[in-house]
Design an enzyme around this catalytic site. Structure first.
Site, PDB file in Angstrom:
ATOM      1  N   SER A  72       3.508  -1.524  10.579  1.00 22.05           N
ATOM      2  CA  SER A  72       4.947  -1.476  10.843  1.00 22.05           C
ATOM      3  C   SER A  72       5.688  -2.762  10.465  1.00 22.05           C
ATOM      4  CB  SER A  72       5.216  -1.105  12.310  1.00 22.05           C
ATOM      5  OG  SER A  72       4.764   0.209  12.575  1.00 22.05           O
ATOM      6  N   GLU A 112      -5.199  -4.659  10.773  1.00 18.21           N
ATOM      7  CA  GLU A 112      -4.229  -3.588  10.957  1.00 18.21           C
ATOM      8  C   GLU A 112      -4.555  -2.827  12.236  1.00 18.21           C
ATOM      9  OE1 GLU A 112      -2.194  -2.403   6.983  1.00 18.21           O
ATOM     10  OE2 GLU A 112      -3.950  -1.134   7.252  1.00 18.21           O
ATOM     11  N   GLY A 154       2.804  -0.799   4.327  1.00 16.74           N
ATOM     12  CA  GLY A 154       2.797   0.610   3.934  1.00 16.74           C
ATOM     13  C   GLY A 154       4.202   1.090   3.640  1.00 16.74           C
ATOM     14  N   ASN A 201       0.864  -1.184   0.000  1.00 16.79           N
ATOM     15  CA  ASN A 201       0.000   0.000   0.000  1.00 16.79           C
ATOM     16  C   ASN A 201       0.898   1.231   0.000  1.00 16.79           C
ATOM     17  OD1 ASN A 201      -1.825   2.029   0.388  1.00 16.79           O
ATOM     18  ND2 ASN A 201      -2.435   1.408   2.459  1.00 16.79           N
ATOM     19  N   TRP A 202       0.997   1.866  -1.154  1.00 11.39           N
ATOM     20  CA  TRP A 202       1.909   3.013  -1.279  1.00 11.39           C
ATOM     21  C   TRP A 202       1.334   4.292  -0.697  1.00 11.39           C
ATOM     22  CZ3 TRP A 202       4.005   2.148  -6.995  1.00 11.39           C
ATOM     23  CH2 TRP A 202       4.855   1.041  -6.968  1.00 11.39           C
ATOM     24  N   LYS A 203       0.062   4.208  -0.272  1.00 13.49           N
ATOM     25  CA  LYS A 203      -0.593   5.384   0.331  1.00 13.49           C
ATOM     26  C   LYS A 203      -0.357   6.619  -0.552  1.00 13.49           C
ATOM     27  CE  LYS A 203      -0.202   3.230   4.825  1.00 13.49           C
ATOM     28  NZ  LYS A 203      -0.264   3.358   6.272  1.00 13.49           N
ATOM     29  N   HIS A 205      -9.750   1.232   4.837  1.00  9.98           N
ATOM     30  CA  HIS A 205      -8.457   1.463   5.501  1.00  9.98           C
ATOM     31  C   HIS A 205      -8.655   2.471   6.633  1.00  9.98           C
ATOM     32  CE1 HIS A 205      -4.324   2.632   6.279  1.00  9.98           C
ATOM     33  NE2 HIS A 205      -3.977   1.499   5.685  1.00  9.98           N
TER      34      HIS A 205
HETATM   35  P1  13P Z   1       2.913   0.770   7.690  1.00 11.41           P
HETATM   36  O1  13P Z   1       3.451  -0.498   7.120  1.00 11.41           O
HETATM   37  O2  13P Z   1       3.584   2.009   7.136  1.00 11.41           O
HETATM   38  O3  13P Z   1       2.853   0.750   9.190  1.00 11.41           O
HETATM   39  O4  13P Z   1       1.398   0.897   7.176  1.00 11.41           O
HETATM   40  C1  13P Z   1       0.541  -0.176   7.345  1.00 11.41           C
HETATM   41  C2  13P Z   1      -0.673   0.115   6.545  1.00 11.41           C
HETATM   42  O5  13P Z   1      -1.502   0.915   6.906  1.00 11.41           O
HETATM   43  C3  13P Z   1      -0.833  -0.605   5.274  1.00 11.41           C
HETATM   44  O6  13P Z   1      -2.117  -0.443   4.763  1.00 11.41           O
END
Ligand code: 13P
Length: 267
Positions: free
Chosen positions: A230, A177, A251, A11-13, A97
């Site tokens: 994380s 999550e 992420g 998930n590249w957000k 999400h």
């Molecule tokens: P991180 O891996 O940056 O903690 O994010 C997790 C996340 O929200 C993936 O959708």
């Protein structure tokens, strides 16, 4: 573990610009990995989908979106519809999400509507659930509050979505999550995550029963459950080896080619 193949979702957000997304997709498309061991999905920003999709075309890497508007077309200013995603070759869609629930005020009812729409469009929704606070003394109390929170979310988000909507090729995927673990560098322990995954599966069976009613339906007991929060190259193996964890939703670490490569090699 019931799945031999791990599902890894990047998930590249909103971490990357369009050009950075294309560059990263190019690097990832050169990764060598065993498709019998893992399936990789890249969820780029909406803006990146077309070009990232082009780069990934012809590889085994699948394209995912980070959200969707649950209508195909219409007067929905600023939104991106299911038809758009379908044209771009999107196969997976993140739904609910925690960042959308938090910043866009997405309610459980909206998440439920989106989930139905994605299933109806023949894509695979990845439903994200997780409790907001780390429970102190979780070991002793079997983190009852967190479990109840997640059960409540699942019941509301999956409300009135019949088992018959879960076809083998597009049954929902659940991502656990815990919000307190997202982007904090403080992941859940694999033991706690695994315990929660076992609980999630129990809740799914509670909602749907353990058996499918028709041959073309996916069994609720076979819904993959991913862990997110994380995850990095140092802790990935711990999660991947935990009994109830079928894959990862990543992420920050998924935006760094070397990190992602190391995580994939832990599969
Ligand atoms: P991180 O891996 O940056 O903690 O994010 C997790 C996340 O929200 C993936 O959708």
């Amino acid at each position: 573990t019931i799945f031999m193949t791990k599902l890894i979702v990047a998930n590249w957000k909103m971490y990357l610009t369009l050009s950075q997304s294309i560059a990263l997709a190019k690097r990832i498309s050169n990764f060598k990995f065993l498709i019998s061991k893992l399936e990789l999905v890249v969820c780029s920003s909406f803006v990146g989908l077309e070009k990232v999709g082009k780069v990934l075309n012809g590889t085994h890497i699948k394209l995912g979106a980070q959200d969707v508007w649950p209508e195909p077309r219409g007067a929905f200013t600023g939104e991106v519809g299911l038809d758009d995603l379908a044209e771009l070759g999107v196969e997976y869609v993140l739904v609910g999400h925690s960042e959308r629930r938090r910043y866009q005020g997405e309610t459980d009812a909206v998440v439920n509507t989106k989930l139905r729409a994605v299933l109806a469009a023949g894509m695979q929704p990845i439903l994200c659930v997780g409790e907001p606070k780390r429970e102190l003394g979780s070991k002793n109390h079997e983190f009852r509050k967190a479990k109840n929170y997640v059960r409540n979310q699942l019941r509301k988000n999956l409300k009135d979505i019949p088992n018959s909507k879960f076809m083998i090729h597009n049954s929902p995927i659940i991502a656990y999550e815990p919000i307190w673990a997202i982007g904090t560098g403080r992941p859940a322990t694999p033991e706690d995550a695994s315990e929660m995954h076992g609980w999630i599966r129990k809740v799914i069976v509670e909602i749907y029963g353990g058996r499918a009613s028709g041959q073309t339906e996916a069994r609720p007991t076979r819904i993959p459950i991913l862990y997110g929060g994380s995850v990095n190259s140092k802790n990935a193996a711990g999660f991947l080896n935990a009994p109830h964890i079928d894959g990862l939703l990543i992420g920050g670490a998924s935006t760094k080619a070397e990190e992602l490569k190391l995580i994939l090699s832990a599969c």
